[in-house]
Enzyme design. Sequence first.
Site, PDB file in Angstrom:
ATOM      1  N   PHE A 107       7.765  -6.266   6.557  1.00  0.00           N
ATOM      2  CA  PHE A 107       9.104  -5.910   5.604  1.00  0.00           C
ATOM      3  C   PHE A 107       9.512  -4.725   5.215  1.00  0.00           C
ATOM      4  CE2 PHE A 107       6.671  -9.982   3.925  1.00  0.00           C
ATOM      5  CZ  PHE A 107       7.726 -10.571   3.637  1.00  0.00           C
ATOM      6  N   HIS A 149       9.165  -5.929  -1.431  1.00  0.00           N
ATOM      7  CA  HIS A 149       9.814  -6.915  -0.555  1.00  0.00           C
ATOM      8  C   HIS A 149      11.240  -7.272  -0.794  1.00  0.00           C
ATOM      9  CE1 HIS A 149       5.331  -7.561  -0.204  1.00  0.00           C
ATOM     10  NE2 HIS A 149       5.571  -8.321   0.948  1.00  0.00           N
ATOM     11  N   GLU A 184       1.746   0.438  10.542  1.00  0.00           N
ATOM     12  CA  GLU A 184       3.052   0.311  10.967  1.00  0.00           C
ATOM     13  C   GLU A 184       3.254   1.699  11.574  1.00  0.00           C
ATOM     14  OE1 GLU A 184       1.858  -0.608   7.935  1.00  0.00           O
ATOM     15  OE2 GLU A 184       2.653  -2.560   7.780  1.00  0.00           O
TER      16      GLU A 184
HETATM   17  C1  LIG Z   1       1.610  -1.388   4.844  1.00  0.00           C
HETATM   18  C2  LIG Z   1       1.787  -3.173   4.811  1.00  0.00           C
HETATM   19  N1  LIG Z   1       2.207  -3.784   5.896  1.00  0.00           N
HETATM   20  C3  LIG Z   1       2.251  -5.070   5.752  1.00  0.00           C
HETATM   21  C4  LIG Z   1       2.052  -5.839   4.799  1.00  0.00           C
HETATM   22  C5  LIG Z   1       2.350  -7.286   4.548  1.00  0.00           C
HETATM   23  N2  LIG Z   1       0.987  -7.902   4.557  1.00  0.00           N
HETATM   24  C6  LIG Z   1       0.669  -8.230   2.922  1.00  0.00           C
HETATM   25  S1  LIG Z   1      -0.964  -8.753   3.071  1.00  0.00           S
HETATM   26  C7  LIG Z   1      -1.164  -8.384   4.662  1.00  0.00           C
HETATM   27  C8  LIG Z   1      -2.659  -8.863   5.411  1.00  0.00           C
HETATM   28  C9  LIG Z   1      -3.496  -7.915   4.576  1.00  0.00           C
HETATM   29  O1  LIG Z   1      -4.639  -8.354   5.310  1.00  0.00           O
HETATM   30  P1  LIG Z   1      -6.040  -7.711   4.489  1.00  0.00           P
HETATM   31  O2  LIG Z   1      -6.263  -6.201   4.495  1.00  0.00           O
HETATM   32  O3  LIG Z   1      -7.181  -8.348   5.438  1.00  0.00           O
HETATM   33  O4  LIG Z   1      -6.165  -8.361   2.999  1.00  0.00           O
HETATM   34  P2  LIG Z   1      -6.133  -9.794   2.644  1.00  0.00           P
HETATM   35  O5  LIG Z   1      -4.773 -10.406   2.801  1.00  0.00           O
HETATM   36  O6  LIG Z   1      -6.733 -10.719   3.497  1.00  0.00           O
HETATM   37  O7  LIG Z   1      -6.811  -9.932   1.622  1.00  0.00           O
HETATM   38  C10 LIG Z   1      -0.199  -7.971   5.449  1.00  0.00           C
HETATM   39  C11 LIG Z   1       0.092  -7.635   6.647  1.00  0.00           C
HETATM   40  C12 LIG Z   1       1.761  -5.049   3.419  1.00  0.00           C
HETATM   41  N3  LIG Z   1       1.443  -5.742   2.268  1.00  0.00           N
HETATM   42  N4  LIG Z   1       1.493  -3.755   3.548  1.00  0.00           N
END
Ligand SMILES: Cc1ncc(C[n+]2csc(CCOP(=O)(O)OP(=O)(O)O)c2C)c(N)n1
Lengths: 325, 359
Positions: A85, A131, A62
């Site tokens: 979010f 969220h 972000e």
């Molecule tokens: C700081 C933040 N930005 C955005 C999100 C929304 N979000 C939740 S999971 C995710 C992707 C995460 O990817 P990864 O680190 O590869 O973990 P995975 O979900 O594949 O286990 C996102 C963008 C979040 N939870 N936290």
Amino acid sequence: MRVAKLNMVQAINLALHEEMERDPDVIVMGEDVGVDGGVFRVTEGLLNKFGSERVIDTPLAESGIVGTAIGMAVYGLKPVAEIQFEGFSYMTIDQLAAHASRIRNRSRGTYHCPMVIRSPYGGGVRALEHHSEAVATFYIHIPGMKVVIPSSPYDAKGLLISAIRDPDPVFFFEPKRLYRAFREEVPEGEYTVPLGEGKKLTEGDDVTLISWGAMARVCLEALKLVKDVSVELIDLCTLSPLDDKIITESVRKTGRAVIVHEEPRTLGLGAEIIARINEKAFLYLEAPVKRVTGYDVPVPLPKLEDYYLPDAERVADAIKEVATF
Amino acid sequence: MPRKKILELSVDWLSILDPEGNVDESLEPDLDKGTLEKIYRTMVLTRLFDDKALKLQRQGRMYTFGASLGQEATTVGSAFALNPDDWFFPAFREQGAQIARGIPIKLLYIYWMGSEDAYIGMPLRNFTIAIPVSTQILHAVGAAWAAKIKKEKIASIVYFGDGATSEGDFHEGMNFAGVFKTPTVFICQNNQYAISLPRERQTASKTLAQKALAYGFEGIQVDGNDALAVYSATKAALEKARSGGGPTLIECFTYRLGAHTTSDDPTKYRQMVEVEEWKKKDPIKRFQLYLAKKGIWSQDYEDKLIKELTAEIEKAVEEAEAYKPGVENIFKYVYAEMPSNLKEQMDELLAYISKKTEG
Ligand SMILES: Cc1ncc(C[n+]2csc(CCOP(=O)(O)OP(=O)(O)O)c2C)c(N)n1
Ligand SMILES: [Mg+2]
């Protein structure tokens, strides 16, 4: 002009399509905004139409999104950056408070930072931690930032277009609970809803009810429970800069006011509105101004979430209390 | 003053068990039958836990949930290498590790059914789920650092995804760990996607493991669908950490077979053929074949196990659904001592509720 019945997601999507069409400098960036079309499908179809140089799936960062958007804006693009979010917008505060909001002032107008950060916000959708939060207060508190929250599809389109055309950084919060809650007529093609101006959703003489975003709809519901009170409901639309005029004029007329917000009570915008009413309409008041707000606690997870959020009954109770003071 | 190469770095790949369950005996960890059975049991329980959660969500009995289908060897294999007094920092897709750590599944269901009360009575040193991607990495580094300052032979382990490696917190955490040689084991669950973004678009690096090298410590890539490889790499990293050797990054190369969460539609961004290819590398099937070759697993064994675990899950769900959090809990835990404004607000809410229930 063609008019269609759209929900808020569609209205925002239409605004983005039209603004990208109109101005080649407008670009959209963020997590999952391209191939996926956004986790709420707000940016659906943009990638196909405008290509991956203008509709950018960024890495998951972000501060990275907002910090690079600042550089783009200063250079001459008009970035519309999505924060997936609201609870992940905290990571943008450094870039916004330390830079985006100050660049004009710091450089004495030599540089400016015309960018929009869009993010869904707020509760009522049974979501995970972070969220369901209403976080506008943080950004209202940053001098140099504008903060906008629509409460209807029509306003969402018109306000977003204004935000994109605005020469200063704007945080545009979208009440996710209203994304698909209802449809209304939204014209295709150019129209704007001006920033910095509230609007009256109802006219009335007894009590001024002030709100915005998802809570403006809750206020509309509350009106059905207080049919014997004549309520003037003001939807602020822009939280910073605040439309003093519409508030002052209405409170001078009614002498009574209730403010409703989802944000925690302490230092929520309600506090500032009350201070301004004190400054500009104190002698017209016939009752203390009342707030119906979220509590000063982290938003509870879904099982207890409804207790946190102001609902129509809480708002109606407050209206009655103020009306009969 | 010539120009010459001053640094060459490399990253190892580790795999011990192939998809057919054949083991590389030279690398096979020395685990007794009981432990092997527990690892298998925990992986199967994790999958059943996820299946049930997805069903509950579809029926409106649970909220948004991210399953770990296909990643069980990574979460379970690594957690089995921990000592009970090590500290554990999950992201949000580590139910396998949580179950391996002895957290009752009833509590996990209570959490995903939408209540913080899940943490009341949760076994200690199993930290809270971190929804903001990557933020927990710093906490794990801090906890390990504290252990070092207090001269206790305790390590911390932290889990995060491939997407998390793009956040500043990841880089700050890795850097602090390198500078202060904290006893931290970083488990990166590289499941190839961060929601819709494929791993190749997340970083231009060839591996995620190599990011450790920039911070001055070891990074290794392991077959994340191979519980033995994950276990061995984690065990070695933890021992190194506890004996003063500093941190390690373990990139577990795996795949999310299901949707990102129950709100996600993966057909928008990936082909079914890719999923089918990865299904052939299923971590549980592979472990099952390994146990069969060892004479531990049989169809009877499986039937008995599934029956037992299904009953365990049904009981946990029933208890979780019966659980009703008290409204005061919204206010009670915000501060050690409730300030007057919160007390007022709580009273206001309680009065409103009783008015509503009376009226
Ligand atoms: C700081 C933040 N930005 C955005 C999100 C929304 N979000 C939740 S999971 C995710 C992707 C995460 O990817 P990864 O680190 O590869 O973990 P995975 O979900 O594949 O286990 C996102 C963008 C979040 N939870 N936290
Ligand atoms: Mg991932």
